[in-house]
Design a protein around this motif. Structure first.
Motif, PDB file in Angstrom:
ATOM      1  N   VAL A 191       0.863  -1.180   0.000  1.00  0.00           N
ATOM      2  CA  VAL A 191       0.000   0.000   0.000  1.00  0.00           C
ATOM      3  C   VAL A 191       0.900   1.230   0.000  1.00  0.00           C
ATOM      4  N   SER A 192       0.630   2.141  -0.891  1.00  0.00           N
ATOM      5  CA  SER A 192       1.446   3.353  -0.973  1.00  0.00           C
ATOM      6  C   SER A 192       1.080   4.319   0.152  1.00  0.00           C
ATOM      7  N   ASP A 193       2.020   5.203   0.463  1.00  0.00           N
ATOM      8  CA  ASP A 193       1.751   6.245   1.465  1.00  0.00           C
ATOM      9  C   ASP A 193       0.569   7.106   1.028  1.00  0.00           C
ATOM     10  N   LYS A 194       0.468   7.333  -0.272  1.00  0.00           N
ATOM     11  CA  LYS A 194      -0.645   8.122  -0.821  1.00  0.00           C
ATOM     12  C   LYS A 194      -1.982   7.447  -0.523  1.00  0.00           C
ATOM     13  N   GLU A 195      -2.042   6.125  -0.696  1.00  0.00           N
ATOM     14  CA  GLU A 195      -3.274   5.371  -0.435  1.00  0.00           C
ATOM     15  C   GLU A 195      -3.617   5.398   1.053  1.00  0.00           C
ATOM     16  N   ILE A 196      -2.596   5.290   1.902  1.00  0.00           N
ATOM     17  CA  ILE A 196      -2.835   5.346   3.353  1.00  0.00           C
ATOM     18  C   ILE A 196      -3.421   6.698   3.728  1.00  0.00           C
ATOM     19  N   LEU A 197      -2.881   7.769   3.179  1.00  0.00           N
ATOM     20  CA  LEU A 197      -3.407   9.100   3.473  1.00  0.00           C
ATOM     21  C   LEU A 197      -4.825   9.278   2.940  1.00  0.00           C
ATOM     22  N   LYS A 198      -5.073   8.758   1.756  1.00  0.00           N
ATOM     23  CA  LYS A 198      -6.379   8.912   1.111  1.00  0.00           C
ATOM     24  C   LYS A 198      -7.469   8.106   1.810  1.00  0.00           C
ATOM     25  N   SER A 199      -7.164   6.879   2.175  1.00  0.00           N
ATOM     26  CA  SER A 199      -8.177   5.968   2.730  1.00  0.00           C
ATOM     27  C   SER A 199      -7.655   5.278   3.979  1.00  0.00           C
ATOM     28  N   ARG A 200      -7.183   6.038   4.922  1.00  0.00           N
ATOM     29  CA  ARG A 200      -6.515   5.489   6.107  1.00  0.00           C
ATOM     30  C   ARG A 200      -7.374   4.444   6.827  1.00  0.00           C
ATOM     31  N   ASN A 201      -8.614   4.767   7.148  1.00  0.00           N
ATOM     32  CA  ASN A 201      -9.443   3.828   7.901  1.00  0.00           C
ATOM     33  C   ASN A 201      -9.739   2.564   7.101  1.00  0.00           C
ATOM     34  N   ARG A 202      -9.911   2.672   5.806  1.00  0.00           N
ATOM     35  CA  ARG A 202     -10.151   1.487   4.980  1.00  0.00           C
ATOM     36  C   ARG A 202      -8.930   0.578   4.997  1.00  0.00           C
ATOM     37  N   VAL A 203      -7.752   1.156   4.837  1.00  0.00           N
ATOM     38  CA  VAL A 203      -6.511   0.387   4.864  1.00  0.00           C
ATOM     39  C   VAL A 203      -6.333  -0.271   6.233  1.00  0.00           C
ATOM     40  N   LEU A 204      -6.617   0.473   7.303  1.00  0.00           N
ATOM     41  CA  LEU A 204      -6.473  -0.078   8.651  1.00  0.00           C
ATOM     42  C   LEU A 204      -7.511  -1.161   8.932  1.00  0.00           C
ATOM     43  N   ARG A 205      -8.724  -1.002   8.411  1.00  0.00           N
ATOM     44  CA  ARG A 205      -9.736  -2.058   8.574  1.00  0.00           C
ATOM     45  C   ARG A 205      -9.265  -3.361   7.941  1.00  0.00           C
ATOM     46  N   LYS A 206      -8.775  -3.280   6.719  1.00  0.00           N
ATOM     47  CA  LYS A 206      -8.314  -4.499   6.042  1.00  0.00           C
ATOM     48  C   LYS A 206      -7.150  -5.137   6.787  1.00  0.00           C
ATOM     49  N   ALA A 207      -6.233  -4.329   7.278  1.00  0.00           N
ATOM     50  CA  ALA A 207      -5.111  -4.860   8.059  1.00  0.00           C
ATOM     51  C   ALA A 207      -5.622  -5.495   9.351  1.00  0.00           C
ATOM     52  N   ALA A 208      -6.610  -4.887   9.973  1.00  0.00           N
ATOM     53  CA  ALA A 208      -7.173  -5.426  11.220  1.00  0.00           C
ATOM     54  C   ALA A 208      -7.894  -6.750  10.967  1.00  0.00           C
ATOM     55  N   TYR A 209      -8.602  -6.868   9.845  1.00  0.00           N
ATOM     56  CA  TYR A 209      -9.251  -8.140   9.511  1.00  0.00           C
ATOM     57  C   TYR A 209      -8.191  -9.230   9.344  1.00  0.00           C
ATOM     58  N   ARG A 210      -7.118  -8.898   8.637  1.00  0.00           N
ATOM     59  CA  ARG A 210      -6.043  -9.879   8.439  1.00  0.00           C
ATOM     60  C   ARG A 210      -5.403 -10.269   9.763  1.00  0.00           C
ATOM     61  N   GLU A 211      -5.093  -9.285  10.577  1.00  0.00           N
ATOM     62  CA  GLU A 211      -4.412  -9.535  11.845  1.00  0.00           C
ATOM     63  C   GLU A 211      -5.279 -10.363  12.779  1.00  0.00           C
ATOM     64  N   SER A 212      -6.557 -10.062  12.859  1.00  0.00           N
ATOM     65  CA  SER A 212      -7.433 -10.841  13.740  1.00  0.00           C
ATOM     66  C   SER A 212      -7.594 -12.266  13.224  1.00  0.00           C
ATOM     67  N   THR A 213      -7.614 -12.438  11.908  1.00  0.00           N
ATOM     68  CA  THR A 213      -7.703 -13.781  11.331  1.00  0.00           C
ATOM     69  C   THR A 213      -6.450 -14.587  11.660  1.00  0.00           C
ATOM     70  N   VAL A 214      -5.289 -13.985  11.526  1.00  0.00           N
ATOM     71  CA  VAL A 214      -4.039 -14.680  11.845  1.00  0.00           C
ATOM     72  C   VAL A 214      -4.005 -15.039  13.331  1.00  0.00           C
ATOM     73  N   PHE A 215      -4.440 -14.138  14.186  1.00  0.00           N
ATOM     74  CA  PHE A 215      -4.439 -14.409  15.629  1.00  0.00           C
ATOM     75  C   PHE A 215      -5.337 -15.599  15.962  1.00  0.00           C
ATOM     76  N   ILE A 216      -6.503 -15.649  15.359  1.00  0.00           N
ATOM     77  CA  ILE A 216      -7.489 -16.676  15.698  1.00  0.00           C
ATOM     78  C   ILE A 216      -7.206 -18.001  14.985  1.00  0.00           C
ATOM     79  N   HIS A 217      -6.876 -17.933  13.688  1.00  0.00           N
ATOM     80  CA  HIS A 217      -6.759 -19.145  12.878  1.00  0.00           C
ATOM     81  C   HIS A 217      -5.336 -19.496  12.465  1.00  0.00           C
ATOM     82  N   GLY A 218      -4.398 -18.592  12.678  1.00  0.00           N
ATOM     83  CA  GLY A 218      -3.049 -18.801  12.167  1.00  0.00           C
ATOM     84  C   GLY A 218      -2.973 -18.344  10.726  1.00  0.00           C
ATOM     85  N   HIS A 219      -1.789 -18.401  10.170  1.00  0.00           N
ATOM     86  CA  HIS A 219      -1.596 -17.980   8.783  1.00  0.00           C
ATOM     87  C   HIS A 219      -2.313 -18.954   7.854  1.00  0.00           C
TER      88      HIS A 219
END
Length: 127
Positions: free
Chosen positions: A53-81
């Motif tokens: 993800v580019s810095d430009k995309e993070i600035l433009k859609s910060r919460n969307r980028v963080l939501r997707k990262a949070a979904y991934r992180e919670s999935t890894v925590f619960i189910h593993g990679h």
């Protein structure tokens, strides 16, 4: 949640069972989820480390980028990679917590899609 796949309580998920021995009634009550895995600083570091993800995309859609990262992180925590092209829905309580923490300003959310629901080109562009 709008679909049956997305409308699962964490107590219905076998992968969560090990956490319920601690006396909690919802996976979102775990500090590892709410206080650690969903910390904005950690999610930003994960996104930057992954480099997809580019810095430009993070600035433009910060919460969307963080939501997707949070979904991934919670999935890894619960189910593993899970590995490439393996997707599973996140429990609705976790989705609601993530959406509350990183809301879309217009209240527009995509929801869960199985891999076959995406065009290959969309998967490459969507973060």
């Amino acid at each position: 949640m709008p679909t049956r796949d997305e409308s699962k309580c964490c107590q219905e998920e076998e992968a969560h069972n090990r956490h319920f021995d601690t006396g909690i009634t919802c996976i979102t009550q775990l500090a590892e989820i709410s206080d650690v895995r969903l910390k904005e600083e950690i999610l930003v570091m994960m996104v930057e480390f992954a480099g997809n993800v580019s810095d430009k995309e993070i600035l433009k859609s910060r919460n969307r980028v963080l939501r997707k990262a949070a979904y991934r992180e919670s999935t890894v925590f619960i189910h593993g990679h899970l590995g490439p092209k393996k997707r599973i829905p996140v429990s609705s309580c976790v989705v609601n917590l993530i959406r509350k923490r990183f809301p879309d300003p217009d209240g527009q959310y995509i929801g869960f899609y199985w891999e076959q629901d995406y065009e290959a080109s969309e998967m490459a562009v969507n973060v």
